[in-house]
Design a protein around this motif. Sequence first.
Motif, mmCIF file in Angstrom:
data_model
loop_
_atom_site.group_PDB
_atom_site.id
_atom_site.type_symbol
_atom_site.label_atom_id
_atom_site.label_comp_id
_atom_site.label_asym_id
_atom_site.label_seq_id
_atom_site.Cartn_x
_atom_site.Cartn_y
_atom_site.Cartn_z
ATOM 1 N N PHE A 234 10.527 -6.237 3.674
ATOM 2 C CA PHE A 234 10.084 -4.867 3.990
ATOM 3 C C PHE A 234 11.061 -4.123 4.903
ATOM 4 C CE2 PHE A 234 5.520 -6.311 3.046
ATOM 5 C CZ PHE A 234 5.489 -5.645 1.818
ATOM 6 N N ASP B 40 8.295 -6.748 -3.366
ATOM 7 C CA ASP B 40 9.169 -6.023 -4.288
ATOM 8 C C ASP B 40 8.385 -5.005 -5.123
ATOM 9 O OD1 ASP B 40 11.367 -7.358 -3.332
ATOM 10 O OD2 ASP B 40 11.385 -8.879 -4.919
ATOM 11 N N LYS C 253 7.004 -1.964 -2.530
ATOM 12 C CA LYS C 253 8.038 -1.186 -1.840
ATOM 13 C C LYS C 253 8.198 0.195 -2.479
ATOM 14 C CE LYS C 253 11.271 -4.519 -1.247
ATOM 15 N NZ LYS C 253 12.637 -5.085 -1.340
ATOM 16 N N GLY C 254 8.229 1.227 -1.641
ATOM 17 C CA GLY C 254 8.411 2.572 -2.162
ATOM 18 C C GLY C 254 7.136 3.157 -2.755
ATOM 19 N N GLU D 172 3.797 3.264 0.359
ATOM 20 C CA GLU D 172 4.428 3.951 1.488
ATOM 21 C C GLU D 172 4.184 5.430 1.320
ATOM 22 O OE1 GLU D 172 8.368 2.606 2.863
ATOM 23 O OE2 GLU D 172 8.509 1.650 0.897
ATOM 24 N N THR E 103 11.785 -0.239 4.865
ATOM 25 C CA THR E 103 10.597 0.443 4.359
ATOM 26 C C THR E 103 9.716 0.825 5.552
ATOM 27 O OG1 THR E 103 9.007 -1.394 4.207
ATOM 28 C CG2 THR E 103 10.638 -1.222 2.427
ATOM 29 N N THR E 104 8.615 1.521 5.276
ATOM 30 C CA THR E 104 7.689 1.856 6.365
ATOM 31 C C THR E 104 6.528 0.864 6.423
ATOM 32 O OG1 THR E 104 6.460 3.336 4.901
ATOM 33 C CG2 THR E 104 8.219 4.322 6.211
#
Length: 251
Positions: free
Chosen positions: A55, A26, A29-30, A33, A58-59
Amino acid sequence: SVSRTPIIAGNWKMFKTVKEAVAFADEVKGKAELAGVESVVCAPFTNLPALVQAFQGTTIKVGAQNLHFEDNGAYTGEISGIMLKDLGVEYVIIGHSERRAYFAETDEIVNKKVLAAFKHGLTPILCVGEKLEEREAGETKEVCRVQTVAALAGLTAEQAAQTVIAYEPIWAIGTGKSSTAEDANEVISYIRSVVAEQFNGEVAQAVRIQYGGSVKPNNISEYMAKADIDGALVGGASLEPASYIALVEGA
Ligand code: PEP
């Protein structure tokens, strides 16, 4: 290099409960990446389903830290490539020096595991590297050559090109004594030449080779500045979200 996507992989080793793993996900994330950098979190088996879920969208990719080379069977306590693929895991660390040292993984076993990973559509992060005594005896390159050639035996050129190799001098793992970027680049460049000899020049130019061993947010950029170093496999500094984010940013 311009043609190879850098890859940062965190190796959590035997750390984090599911709750801690999800809290980490959490947080990063973002953030962990970035376009043009691949980011992979290699976690204990118990965390993998929750991490794949956390995930999603997400990448950030999820990796395991080991697998058994058989698909199924009477191997109490083991986990196979089929099982990892079934979870949505994409990467698997193979032949980490801790597994070679504490779990008697030989070059032959490592090779079987690399082949098993590809059989099930997993990308291996193959670890090679010398012990302190070997470095002091001037055997670094020879040790890395033998481990690399053995591990990649029987792969197609296409598979070899997809393999991620992590050059991890054992004396630098978890010790705070990192290899200089110059020394790491020299060994990694040599490993690339070994891959060229075993396969061909095209495979050698495509294969990504990371450095691992006491990489931190404050030294990652020194490694990334080197032509042959395509990222890092990171233990201790991958455990804290802020540190992991900084490593991905540093790549
Ligand atoms: C590792 O576990 O592969 C590793 C390189 O550990 P650390 O970054 O803690 O040295």
